[in-house]
Write an enzyme that holds these catalytic residues in place. Sequence first.
Site, PDB file in Angstrom:
ATOM      1  N   TYR A 118       0.870  -1.184   0.000  1.00 56.69           N
ATOM      2  CA  TYR A 118       0.000   0.000   0.000  1.00 56.69           C
ATOM      3  C   TYR A 118       0.900   1.225   0.000  1.00 56.69           C
ATOM      4  O   TYR A 118       1.897   1.265   0.723  1.00 56.69           O
ATOM      5  CB  TYR A 118      -0.877   0.014   1.266  1.00 56.69           C
ATOM      6  CG  TYR A 118      -1.668   1.297   1.405  1.00 56.69           C
ATOM      7  CD1 TYR A 118      -2.953   1.404   0.865  1.00 56.69           C
ATOM      8  CD2 TYR A 118      -1.122   2.412   2.044  1.00 56.69           C
ATOM      9  CE1 TYR A 118      -3.668   2.582   0.959  1.00 56.69           C
ATOM     10  CE2 TYR A 118      -1.840   3.596   2.142  1.00 56.69           C
ATOM     11  CZ  TYR A 118      -3.101   3.681   1.597  1.00 56.69           C
ATOM     12  OH  TYR A 118      -3.799   4.861   1.684  1.00 56.69           O
ATOM     13  N   GLU A 206      -3.311   7.695  -4.117  1.00 56.73           N
ATOM     14  CA  GLU A 206      -3.298   6.440  -3.358  1.00 56.73           C
ATOM     15  C   GLU A 206      -3.156   5.264  -4.312  1.00 56.73           C
ATOM     16  O   GLU A 206      -3.982   5.091  -5.214  1.00 56.73           O
ATOM     17  CB  GLU A 206      -4.597   6.297  -2.548  1.00 56.73           C
ATOM     18  CG  GLU A 206      -4.631   5.035  -1.696  1.00 56.73           C
ATOM     19  CD  GLU A 206      -5.956   4.859  -0.975  1.00 56.73           C
ATOM     20  OE1 GLU A 206      -6.999   4.659  -1.648  1.00 56.73           O
ATOM     21  OE2 GLU A 206      -5.964   4.933   0.265  1.00 56.73           O
TER      22      GLU A 206
END
Length: 396
Positions: A118, A206
């Site tokens: 992530y 993101e």
Amino acid sequence: MNLHEYQGKSILNRYGVAIPHGIVAYTPDEAVMAAKAIQEITGSNFWVVKAQIHAGGRGKGGGVKLAKSIEDVEKLSKSIIGMNLVTPQTKAEGKKVRKVLIQQDVYYPGPSPTAEFYMSVMLDRNCSKNMVLYSPRGGMDIEQVAEETPDLIFKEYIEPGTGLQAYQARRIAFNLGLSGHAWKSMIGFVQSLYKAYCESDASLFEINPVLKTSDDKILAVDCKVVIDNNALYRHPDILEMRDLEEEDPMEVEAGQFGLNFVKLDGNVGCMVNGAGLAMATMDMIKMSGGEPANFLDVGGTANAKRVEEAFRIILKDPNVKAILVNIFGGIVRCDRVAQGVVDAYHNIGEIHVPIIVRLQGTNAEEGKTLIDQSGLKVHSAILLQEAADLVRKVLH
Ligand code: GDP
Ligand code: MN
């Protein structure tokens, strides 16, 4: 402004962030052509079909599917395009899918295992610095990782004066457990991602997952981007990516009239000049037992035209049971605003919900008199407490 995954990736690509080959398609036929074109470039015999909507969690909602043949691509595109995709991040009724991204499958087998990380870049308002937030445990369950093993979520703060330093990029790659070629690629990946974030005036980039492929490439498999609306004038190319169909129609309309409007779920519509006063007004509505139906800043020049447009937009919401107008007359004169309210009332025709108008500042008394003598079903107030009491009264 939110971007679609495929749009965010096109920005990443410009900055040299590696992405899988992909082509957006609006119909199953286009999807098949896209898959064939990707096959020609990459040699890939597998693809993923990915719903393009402004919401995450698509994998969990059935909006991301692996296709193992051209027939699969066609079949999956047929079922995904036009579907109402419900994900943990959409409302209960879901979002209609209008296009899909056809992408090469990058989870192919190879010498080393694949890994999902992530990574996001965003502003930490508490310390006024950008940060890279990252985790070696990326993928669809990142929320669970954050909740159960918060020590696996890392932060790298960036000094605004110096920008992201090479040693920071190296530390990130190291903390992700990488070595060799993948470690090196990750350093470049982070640096390019940070540059894309800064130069796009984004408030969020993101990437979840960032994929380490089985042959040690580092790729942005997903991409969520939010651009700072106040900087859009500097980015005509990004502004062109705006997808009005993904946005709330009331907010789109309000924007056309220069009104700063955010739709909420409550029952009291508000019309206020100034964002700070609007926030305070929403608090006041809550304390009076109501729930704000919207945030609406009519701006410094609350003239009759804008007041009327604001009324029209608020009244489109069937949940609205009362409207509170709260104007501070600093530059704008309260009697002008009062006249605007009266005119709007006449122009719109019968308004079936009670309206409370609280005017304070320049010519507040004149404004109140104007409203009191108009003969309309409008309650006027000067003190905030009076307005709050009126809200309570009309709601019960
Ligand atoms: P999100 O669920 O909206 O965040 O959409 P993502 O783009 O993150 O996709 C969801 C999941 O699909 C990812 O976490 C991956 O595990 C999986 N996925 C994405 N791309 C591929 C691919 O090329 N091949 C395979 N096999 N899985 C993929
Ligand atoms: Mn994702």
